[in-house]
Design a protein around this motif. Structure first.
Motif, short mmCIF file in Angstrom:
data_model
loop_
_atom_site.label_atom_id
_atom_site.label_comp_id
_atom_site.label_asym_id
_atom_site.label_seq_id
_atom_site.Cartn_x
_atom_site.Cartn_y
_atom_site.Cartn_z
N GLU A 1 -27.47 -99.58 -61.96
CA GLU A 1 -26.60 -99.37 -60.80
C GLU A 1 -25.83 -98.05 -60.93
OE1 GLU A 1 -23.26 -101.91 -58.24
OE2 GLU A 1 -24.40 -102.85 -59.88
N ILE A 2 -25.41 -97.71 -62.13
CA ILE A 2 -24.75 -96.42 -62.36
C ILE A 2 -25.71 -95.28 -62.04
CG2 ILE A 2 -23.72 -94.91 -64.11
CD1 ILE A 2 -22.76 -97.45 -65.54
N THR A 3 -26.95 -95.43 -62.48
CA THR A 3 -27.97 -94.41 -62.21
C THR A 3 -28.21 -94.26 -60.72
OG1 THR A 3 -29.03 -94.89 -64.33
CG2 THR A 3 -30.33 -93.68 -62.71
N ALA A 4 -28.29 -95.40 -60.01
CA ALA A 4 -28.47 -95.37 -58.56
C ALA A 4 -27.29 -94.68 -57.89
CB ALA A 4 -28.63 -96.79 -58.01
N VAL B 1 -24.83 -90.26 -54.80
CA VAL B 1 -23.76 -89.27 -54.63
C VAL B 1 -24.32 -87.86 -54.76
CG1 VAL B 1 -21.56 -88.40 -55.54
CG2 VAL B 1 -21.97 -90.86 -55.42
N GLN B 2 -25.25 -87.66 -55.69
CA GLN B 2 -25.83 -86.34 -55.89
C GLN B 2 -26.61 -85.91 -54.65
OE1 GLN B 2 -27.99 -86.09 -59.56
NE2 GLN B 2 -28.29 -83.88 -59.44
N ALA B 3 -27.39 -86.83 -54.08
CA ALA B 3 -28.13 -86.51 -52.86
C ALA B 3 -27.19 -86.23 -51.70
CB ALA B 3 -29.07 -87.66 -52.50
N LEU B 4 -26.10 -86.98 -51.64
CA LEU B 4 -25.10 -86.80 -50.57
C LEU B 4 -24.45 -85.42 -50.68
CD1 LEU B 4 -24.16 -88.69 -48.28
CD2 LEU B 4 -22.17 -89.26 -49.69
N CYS B 5 -24.18 -85.00 -51.90
CA CYS B 5 -23.58 -83.67 -52.11
C CYS B 5 -24.58 -82.55 -51.82
CB CYS B 5 -23.07 -83.55 -53.55
SG CYS B 5 -21.67 -84.61 -53.96
N PHE C 1 -33.00 -82.25 -54.35
CA PHE C 1 -32.72 -83.27 -53.35
C PHE C 1 -33.81 -84.34 -53.35
CE2 PHE C 1 -32.96 -84.88 -48.94
CZ PHE C 1 -31.68 -85.39 -48.82
N GLN C 2 -35.06 -83.90 -53.37
CA GLN C 2 -36.17 -84.86 -53.40
C GLN C 2 -36.15 -85.69 -54.68
OE1 GLN C 2 -40.08 -83.29 -51.59
NE2 GLN C 2 -38.90 -81.42 -51.98
N MET C 3 -35.80 -85.08 -55.80
CA MET C 3 -35.68 -85.82 -57.05
C MET C 3 -34.65 -86.94 -56.91
SD MET C 3 -33.94 -84.60 -60.60
CE MET C 3 -32.34 -84.80 -59.78
N SER C 4 -33.50 -86.62 -56.31
CA SER C 4 -32.44 -87.61 -56.14
C SER C 4 -32.88 -88.76 -55.23
CB SER C 4 -31.18 -86.95 -55.57
OG SER C 4 -30.69 -85.95 -56.44
N ALA D 1 -23.72 -83.47 -59.52
CA ALA D 1 -23.96 -82.52 -58.43
C ALA D 1 -23.31 -81.17 -58.74
CB ALA D 1 -23.41 -83.07 -57.12
N ILE D 2 -22.07 -81.20 -59.23
CA ILE D 2 -21.37 -79.96 -59.56
C ILE D 2 -22.09 -79.21 -60.67
CG2 ILE D 2 -19.24 -79.02 -60.54
CD1 ILE D 2 -17.74 -81.29 -59.11
#
Length: 318
Positions: A47-50, A55-59, A191-194, A237-238
């Motif tokens: 769940e942490i990984t998800a 969040v990474q894709a959202l950023c 993005f595709q990876m995320s 993401a940062i």
């Protein structure tokens, strides 16, 4: 298989900016693991990984839209990106699971056998020319990893090997990324990876629901756990953004040795947050891993060969 970069030579100011950005990236990167270790006490690693991928894709989404990177999506390579997403998912889950039982600095130090694995796999699969000196440095680096793994293995068992699994996955991921990096936009690739990683995590969590598994049985985060999970994704993401622009500004051979400072910053953060601090034997192992990795990078730079891990998409610790 050596590829020649067509990127123009970086100016002194560009290199300086690249160094600054990489230092910032290295300082931020351990916070991914700090937040993950805080979250793992109540939230399954799957769940942490998800949450990280979401969040990474959202950023990344606003940047991808702004850059119109969707136009560069190679749908013919969807299977390739799906495999990359699966590999990064396994890596992340393995590493986050490790953090439930091991100190952050120890786990990251073991993970940093990844550049050594990239060198070896590059020689096997990409037919890179690797001399006996670099192979010797790889062996020395693995010895340093064993100095950290051995006492950890006595404490937590086979869990101590999960950072090695994570490092192997990232090494394979790096080689696959290199095959695409010269013809696809790095932002669209991330993005595709995320997205693929999120889909795989969602499937695993769906299958694990109600099983009581510490890995895949989802729970509703409570209180600060929401913040910790979101922090994992935001820091990832940062770090990714800083890394991409660092590698755009300066050669990878110049920046790569700075990644090892992540072990130092991770040790400081882990000491401040959890009170963990490596003992003398583990520090010796860390020093050996860093020295062997820097030597490998120096040999690559000296012979003007592009490092296997030199891609336009940053691939730092999970």
């Amino acid at each position: 298989m050596n590829s020649t970069s067509t990127r123009p030579a970086s100016s002194a100011s560009d290199v300086t900016m690249g160094l600054v950005l990489m230092v910032l990236s290295v300082l931020v990167s351990p916070l991914i693991d700090i937040f993950a270790k805080l979250a793992i006490t109540t939230v399954p690693s799957g769940e942490i990984t998800a949450g990280r991928f979401f969040v990474q894709a959202l950023c990344m989404l606003p940047i991808v839209v702004w850059r119109r990177s969707f136009a560069s999506f190679s749908w013919r390579q969807s299977l390739f990106h799906a495999i990359r997403g699966a590999i990064i998912t396994v890596s992340m889950i393995s590493f986050v699971t490790t953090l439930k039982y091991m100190a952050v600095a120890d786990a990251i130090a073991i993970f940093f056998v990844e550049p050594i694995m990239v060198t070896i796999l590059g020689g096997i699969f990409l037919k890179e020319t690797i001399g006996w000196r670099r192979y010797t440095a790889c062996c020395v680096g693995f010895f340093g990893a064993m100095l950290i793994i051995q006492p950890s293995f006595e404490e937590v068992g086979y869990i101590a090997l999960l950072p090695v699994v994570s490092a192997l996955c990232i090494a394979i991921f790096v080689l696959m990324t290199r095959a695409l990096s010269h013809r696809e936009d790095p932002w669209s690739m991330q993005f595709q990876m995320s997205i693929w990683g999120l889909l795989f995590c969602a499937l695993l969590l769906l299958l694990g629901q109600g099983t009581g598994s510490d890995l895949f049985d989802p729970v509703m985060p409570e209180g600060r756990a929401w913040f910790y999970v979101a922090g994992v994704g935001a820091m990832a993401a940062i770090t990714g953004i800083l890394g991409v622009y660092a590698y755009r500004a300066a050669p990878a051979s110049t920046l790569a040795p700075l990644q090892y400072f992540e072990i130092v910053s991770a040790t400081i953060f882990a000491w401040l947050v959890f009170g963990d601090f490596p003992d003398a034997v583990k520090w010796l192992g860390i020093a050996i891993i860093v020295a062997s990795g820097v030597y490998i990078l120096w040999r690559e730079r000296r012979f003007a060969s592009k490092p296997v891990s030199d891609t336009s998409e940053v691939t730092l610790a999970p």
